[in-house]
Design a protein around this motif. Sequence first.
Motif, PDB file in Angstrom:
ATOM      1  N   TRP A  26       1.116  -0.872  -0.060  1.00  0.00           N
ATOM      2  CA  TRP A  26       0.279   0.094   0.011  1.00  0.00           C
ATOM      3  C   TRP A  26       1.083   1.911   0.129  1.00  0.00           C
ATOM      4  O   TRP A  26       0.633   2.313  -0.043  1.00  0.00           O
ATOM      5  N   TRP A 218     -15.896 -12.695  -5.198  1.00  0.00           N
ATOM      6  CA  TRP A 218     -15.433 -11.474  -5.228  1.00  0.00           C
ATOM      7  C   TRP A 218     -14.023 -11.437  -5.235  1.00  0.00           C
ATOM      8  O   TRP A 218     -13.750 -10.727  -6.202  1.00  0.00           O
ATOM      9  N   SER A 219     -12.970 -12.207  -5.375  1.00  0.00           N
ATOM     10  CA  SER A 219     -11.730 -12.992  -5.301  1.00  0.00           C
ATOM     11  C   SER A 219     -11.802 -13.157  -6.460  1.00  0.00           C
ATOM     12  O   SER A 219     -10.915 -12.396  -7.153  1.00  0.00           O
ATOM     13  N   HIS A 228     -12.180  -1.290  -9.066  1.00  0.00           N
ATOM     14  CA  HIS A 228     -11.421  -0.167  -8.171  1.00  0.00           C
ATOM     15  C   HIS A 228     -10.147   0.123  -9.080  1.00  0.00           C
ATOM     16  O   HIS A 228      -9.774   1.164  -8.036  1.00  0.00           O
ATOM     17  N   ARG A 237      -6.466  -4.020  -5.238  1.00  0.00           N
ATOM     18  CA  ARG A 237      -7.499  -4.534  -4.525  1.00  0.00           C
ATOM     19  C   ARG A 237      -7.472  -5.101  -2.922  1.00  0.00           C
ATOM     20  O   ARG A 237      -7.922  -4.816  -1.928  1.00  0.00           O
ATOM     21  N   PHE A 238      -6.718  -6.269  -2.936  1.00  0.00           N
ATOM     22  CA  PHE A 238      -6.069  -7.151  -1.700  1.00  0.00           C
ATOM     23  C   PHE A 238      -4.330  -7.700  -2.080  1.00  0.00           C
ATOM     24  O   PHE A 238      -4.190  -6.599  -2.669  1.00  0.00           O
ATOM     25  N   THR A 239      -3.447  -7.784  -1.220  1.00  0.00           N
ATOM     26  CA  THR A 239      -2.484  -7.600  -1.248  1.00  0.00           C
ATOM     27  C   THR A 239      -2.251  -8.555  -2.153  1.00  0.00           C
ATOM     28  O   THR A 239      -2.415 -10.018  -2.038  1.00  0.00           O
TER      29      THR A 239
END
Length: 380
Positions: A26, A218-219, A228, A237-239
């Motif tokens: 991030w 969702w994944s 996103h 969006r995710f790690t």
Amino acid sequence: MLLLIPGPVTTDARVKAAGAQDYAPWDNDFRQLYRQVCEGVLAIAQAEPEEHVALALPGCGHFAVEAAIRTFVPPGGRLLAPSTGAYAARLQKLAGDAGRVAVPLHVGATERVDPQAVAAALERDPSLTHLALVYSETGSGICHDVPELARIAHALGRRVIVDAVSAFGALPLELRALPAVDAVVLTANKCLEGLPGAAFAVARRDSLEAARGNAGSWSLDLADIYQHTLAPNAGPRFTPAAPALAALAVALELYREEGREARLARYTANMRTLYDGVIGLGLTPYLPPQLQGPIVVNVHAPDAPTWHLQLFVDALKQRGYVLSNFYNTEEPTFRVGCIGAFGADQMRQAVDAMGAALRDIGITRERAGLSRFIPQPLTA
């Protein structure tokens, strides 16, 4: 160790070094790197940034294939999936397990997809909304004419999903000229010569907008991943697989220096060296020369009582070369990848090591058994 498999591949030392660091996903610097990597992938696809976007997601190629099927084919939807080999069979399974109907189209194990057969199948069944294709089928070594097949689907008003996992970055692809293609999926660790862990879909923006709510996951929802990306200063969006993406940033710099055509020429030289080399060892390539692609060469198992694939793999590994210890063909074979950060001289040395490994398990040229067809060297 030199990886002689069709992915993950042997990588340049600079790529390895980039993957050996810790990254904060991030962090603003990493967000910028993330966007640069996606832009680099988009450029290789020869896509239009106004019409297409490159979306990253963690995982292997199968994750991206399933995500594309779930996103662009609605639940219960039907897609035509030519049965080109082991990876087409996996695509069909992913579709079925996701609640979509994959309708197979028979393709011989040593045949290319017939454009006329695809056109006839689509014309017979108007419920087939999509055509799903494997560009380079590493189960056999055959590369199929995806651009031509996509043009046929477009003429018949159908959409296309392309598994280009082992083809992207080497085989020709110009997405801006293929408007029927909803998505092309790929990974970092094949012809881009990056590290494993990062998958991508290069997809049409309008198709992503129309596909919202389809995925049921969702994944694995590419439409949600796309939404996103529209936020200011968007990052993952995710790690993500941060070291793999950082390594890919370096790999893409090396790719731009070499160029697609030169990379394909290097892989083709690797393939020709290997193909002719195994014939010299008394072995038979799985494919005749006119069907052999540049990504992977499958070789018939020696017709000898002492043959054992794992023993051969172990003997070769002792000499510094790693092969797959399984096969994806109906008949016993071993497969050798021609892609990665190495050239024909190293492949020539690998062929010599194969000969020594065969001798270790009691197989000489005279006992290897050229019994299936008389192969002609590619360099003849």
